[in-house]
Design an enzyme around this catalytic site. Structure first.
Site, PDB file in Angstrom:
ATOM      1  N   HIS A 191       0.834  -1.202   0.000  1.00 26.50           N
ATOM      2  CA  HIS A 191       0.000   0.000   0.000  1.00 26.50           C
ATOM      3  C   HIS A 191       0.871   1.257   0.000  1.00 26.50           C
ATOM      4  CE1 HIS A 191      -3.206  -2.788   1.186  1.00 26.50           C
ATOM      5  NE2 HIS A 191      -4.046  -1.845   0.784  1.00 26.50           N
ATOM      6  N   GLY A 195      -6.344  -4.341   6.169  1.00 28.31           N
ATOM      7  CA  GLY A 195      -7.627  -4.997   6.423  1.00 28.31           C
ATOM      8  C   GLY A 195      -7.947  -6.029   5.365  1.00 28.31           C
ATOM      9  N   LYS A 235      -0.312   4.736   4.661  1.00 24.04           N
ATOM     10  CA  LYS A 235      -1.160   3.765   5.373  1.00 24.04           C
ATOM     11  C   LYS A 235      -0.563   3.468   6.742  1.00 24.04           C
ATOM     12  CE  LYS A 235      -3.691  -0.585   4.811  1.00 24.04           C
ATOM     13  NZ  LYS A 235      -4.960   0.093   5.158  1.00 24.04           N
TER      14      LYS A 235
END
Length: 241
Positions: A130, A140, A134
């Site tokens: 990511h 998640g 983040k």
């Protein structure tokens, strides 16, 4: 016109949620930190929250008071947040997920199916990347995919996962589900689920090119959730899986 209430409307996800709502022919309204969450719940037909774990309790309280359903896409939730979600689900329809992408929802279905058919001699590793901003790891989505693999194997993910390997860690545990997190640049979200056995390997992958895929999935889930009875729902149910 159905109105979707966006919690954190000026955030990165809030902006694309507004665009996705307009694309779907729905109206939208929103608030940001310090805004009137009770007023938003009163105005909207359904709420969507991608803001922050710290805001969730107040948002759920407002939804329960106004009898409005909510889609929760916030990541980094702790066990107590899930207790709050379960409690709210007694009074309103709640859909909570680590990823609202329709593609990721289907990927999780495929991961569960593969894990159920490949025995523990097939190692499972989940690799996610990511953007540099983040704050939680594993993502998640990675946890969602890990849970799908654990359900396919009929094992407890909390007891059977390996994370953050560093130094001399010893051999990989048999039957464990491994996680690796990579951060950098502006990557919206890349996930690979690797099934590795002796001399062969299967990789199931998903690449997110921008946040609109999550927004479109969240809007689809929100419109689906409006007429549901109180309870806790999932993205696979939205797709009829």
């Amino acid at each position: 016109m159905t109105s979707i209430g966006i919690v954190g409307s000026q955030g990165r996800m809030g902006v694309v949620l507004a665009a996705a709502a307009a694309e779907a022919g729905a109206g939208h309204c929103g608030i940001d930190k310090g805004g009137d969450i009770a007023g938003l719940a009163a105005r909207a037909a359904v709420l969507v929250d991608f803001s922050a774990p710290a805001a969730l309790e107040a948002t759920l309280d407002a939804c329960v008071a106004a009898k409005k359903p909510i889609v929760i896409g916030t990541t980094g939730l702790e066990e107590r947040h899930h207790w709050l979600i379960d409690d709210a689900g007694r009074d309103i329809a709640v859909l909570q997920t680590g990823n609202t992408s329709l593609g990721v929802t289907l990927l999780a279905h495929l991961v569960k199916e593969a894990a159920s058919r490949l025995d523990a001699d097939w190692d499972i590793e989940i690799v996610e990347m990511h953007h540099r901003m983040k704050v939680d790891a594993p993502s998640g989505t990675a946890l969602l995919l890990g849970q799908a693999a654990a359900e396919g194997r009929d094992i407890d993910l909390a007891r059977c996962s390996e994370r953050g390997r560093d130094g001399v860690t010893g051999a990989r545990g048999h039957g464990k589900i491994g996680f690796a997190s990579v951060r950098g640049g502006t990557v919206a979200g890349d996930h690979d689920v690797v099934f590795a056995d002796n001399e062969e390997m299967i990789t199931l992958s998903h690449r997110a090119e921008n946040r609109m895929i999550f927004a479109r999935g969240a809007v689809k889930a929100a419109l689906w959730l409006i007429h549901r009875k109180p309870g806790r729902y999932t993205m696979p149910q939205v797709l009829g899986l």
